[in-house]
Scaffold this active site. Sequence first.
Site, PDB file in Angstrom:
ATOM      1  N   ASP A 261      52.152  44.425  29.380  1.00  0.00           N
ATOM      2  CA  ASP A 261      50.989  45.232  29.210  1.00  0.00           C
ATOM      3  C   ASP A 261      50.226  44.764  30.626  1.00  0.00           C
ATOM      4  OD1 ASP A 261      49.214  46.482  27.806  1.00  0.00           O
ATOM      5  OD2 ASP A 261      47.876  44.905  27.506  1.00  0.00           O
ATOM      6  N   HIS A 266      49.848  45.073  36.607  1.00  0.00           N
ATOM      7  CA  HIS A 266      48.672  44.825  37.255  1.00  0.00           C
ATOM      8  C   HIS A 266      48.811  43.499  38.102  1.00  0.00           C
ATOM      9  CE1 HIS A 266      47.173  47.925  34.670  1.00  0.00           C
ATOM     10  NE2 HIS A 266      46.953  47.179  33.637  1.00  0.00           N
TER      11      HIS A 266
HETATM   12  O1  LIG Z   1      46.443  48.144  31.180  1.00  0.00           O
HETATM   13  C1  LIG Z   1      45.589  47.438  30.509  1.00  0.00           C
HETATM   14  O2  LIG Z   1      44.381  47.065  31.112  1.00  0.00           O
HETATM   15  C2  LIG Z   1      43.479  46.590  30.124  1.00  0.00           C
HETATM   16  C3  LIG Z   1      42.444  45.863  30.930  1.00  0.00           C
HETATM   17  O3  LIG Z   1      41.816  46.756  31.902  1.00  0.00           O
HETATM   18  P1  LIG Z   1      40.449  46.293  32.598  1.00  0.00           P
HETATM   19  O4  LIG Z   1      40.262  47.356  33.792  1.00  0.00           O
HETATM   20  O5  LIG Z   1      39.549  46.407  31.573  1.00  0.00           O
HETATM   21  O6  LIG Z   1      40.615  44.919  33.229  1.00  0.00           O
HETATM   22  C4  LIG Z   1      43.990  45.867  29.128  1.00  0.00           C
HETATM   23  O7  LIG Z   1      42.764  45.610  27.965  1.00  0.00           O
HETATM   24  C5  LIG Z   1      45.119  46.604  28.393  1.00  0.00           C
HETATM   25  O8  LIG Z   1      45.649  45.704  27.428  1.00  0.00           O
HETATM   26  C6  LIG Z   1      46.079  46.858  29.339  1.00  0.00           C
HETATM   27  O9  LIG Z   1      46.928  47.907  28.691  1.00  0.00           O
END
Ligand SMILES: O=C1O[C@H](COP(=O)(O)O)[C@@H](O)[C@H](O)[C@H]1O
Length: 546
Positions: A261, A266
């Site tokens: 995830d 990321h």
């Molecule tokens: O891709 C994802 O990112 C979010 C967090 O993103 P953010 O920009 O709010 O930091 C995460 O909550 C989610 O589980 C995930 O799939």
Amino acid sequence: MSNITTPKVNQGDSKHLYTVIVLGASGDLAKKKTFPALFGLYKNKYLDQNTHIIGYARTKMDQTTFEGHVSKYIKLKTEADKATLQRFLKLCSYQDGQYDQDKDFQNLEKHIVEVEKASGSTARLFYMALPPSVFIPVATSLKKNNYHSFEKDGILTRLIVEKPFGMDLESSRKLGRELGALFNEDEASYPSTHCLAVIYRIDHYLGKEMVKNLMILRFANVIFGSVWNRQSIDNVQITFKEKIGTEGRGGYFDEFGIIRDVMQNHLLQILSLVAMEPPVSLSAEDVRDEKGLSNIVNSSSSPTYQVKVLRFIPPIVKENILLGQYGKSEDGKEPGYLDDKTVPHGSKTPTYAAATLFIHNDRWSGVPFMLKCGKALDQQKTEIRIQFKDVPGHLFTGLSRNEIVIRVQPNEAVYVKMMNKEPGLGMKTIISDLDLSYSSRFNDSVIPEAYESLILDALNGDHSNFVRDDELDAAWKIFTPILKTIDHGEIDPIPYAYGSRGPKGVGEFVAKHGYTRGEQAYVWPLHSEAGQDAAGKDQRVEKKSN
Ligand SMILES: O=C1O[C@H](COP(=O)(O)O)[C@@H](O)[C@H](O)[C@H]1O
Ligand SMILES: NC(=O)C1=CN([C@@H]2O[C@H](COP(=O)(O)OP(=O)(O)OC[C@H]3O[C@@H](n4cnc5c(N)ncnc54)[C@H](OP(=O)(O)O)[C@@H]3O)[C@@H](O)[C@H]2O)C=CC1
């Protein structure tokens, strides 16, 4: 929009007026991120004021319900914003249909053509805000029913695809092959035609202001550039923490877990920007070459290979991973992960993970890169922490190590922890910081949302901040073996309480890989909960004068 970044409108494609088609328009991502981002671009005139947005999904919705869905997460600050929203909603329309029925996509096509006739639009951006299970059926239907050759019909097509890009190396390659058979990876390979649809794989962390800032911090500052290596740096931590659990997404999340995830995409993207060599230029392909895999560079007689940062990282081993899963909060008010009825009974899916990666190249050999991410933790933050080696010699005692901390969110900042002379008589050392907090330094600037920045890039045909297929391949090679071990249930996650700092053992884990807490206490003032709650307002001044 920001005066920090000043992107040019429709650079490169300025002759095209787009129609944006959001597939999966009834979903969570569409309402929370895609529509607010499109509104942000429209409001700030980065979208042509005649850009139409068409939502498509299976759910039946009338125009009023759809407008409610589009506007639910749009923040309106002024009366003028309200009026702008009304104009924006007039450009939005909705069409329901299945994801694998030609007749439904043909109805969609009729609707797109009507909109194009009315607006004069000559380009289509399809945004797949959909679960991966329907990526291929939808892409196939689009190719068959909604795709036009640019040369023949004068319509340009672009396609944004959301993560996750597969579950492992094999499924990612399969997805890549299937998508690749329908749409192109790269416009640059087809410079003269513009006739083939191009894929943009979105990783929204690449659109975050501080992630984009990494290139400038590293390659536009001699003071950082010259110490950015194993000679000076002891260890690097990249941390993602979220306060919320998997609320409402437990079923989806359980298939993937926190590594797929957040970490494999990321955090690894951030790592590659922290660790890569300087690219030849800022062009999309040069930047992605440095992050990604090998690339054959044509020379007149024999090809040479440029080897790139992710290729130097061997797969993660079991000894270098720590997993956790959250239970109820200590006061019992917040449910544990397994209390979610959509999560399979007894699931071992990790909601927290820490992993250490090594980059076996000349710059980074021996430097641990620790990636840590978790849900239902004590605070929300994403940061990069680069810790330097100890000062050699014995001139001073009680020193803390220098650190460069890049705070991605919230409270964007770059601060350098450094030793200073404590003011006054004597020669006592004190830990302090050089602090570039955006809330005080750039306080009249608005930082664009990651999705605004990336959708604008896709409209402009700029691939630099999107994920290329070879990068993806390299990323999955690093994670697939350990994910298989985890999927086989061979690593038990350590329980932690909802709202805590994470599983026991994280402190020892980072210490084992070299992270050293200094003897002197140090708290970055905006680190406090109070600072976070008042995002945008600098709490330091108050703290220091207290
Ligand atoms: O891709 C994802 O990112 C979010 C967090 O993103 P953010 O920009 O709010 O930091 C995460 O909550 C989610 O589980 C995930 O799939
Ligand atoms: N939500 C988020 O914060 C983030 C999501 N993503 C990614 O974006 C994509 C979309 O996410 P999200 O909006 O949360 O997903 P949703 O579960 O909300 O799905 C989006 C839409 O797809 C349709 N859908 C859902 N499940 C199925 C299914 N099994 N078969 C066919 N259609 C289905 C539904 O529309 P209908 O039934 O009306 O057709 C739904 O409204 C995913 O790939 C996700 O990983 C990425 C980053 C963050």
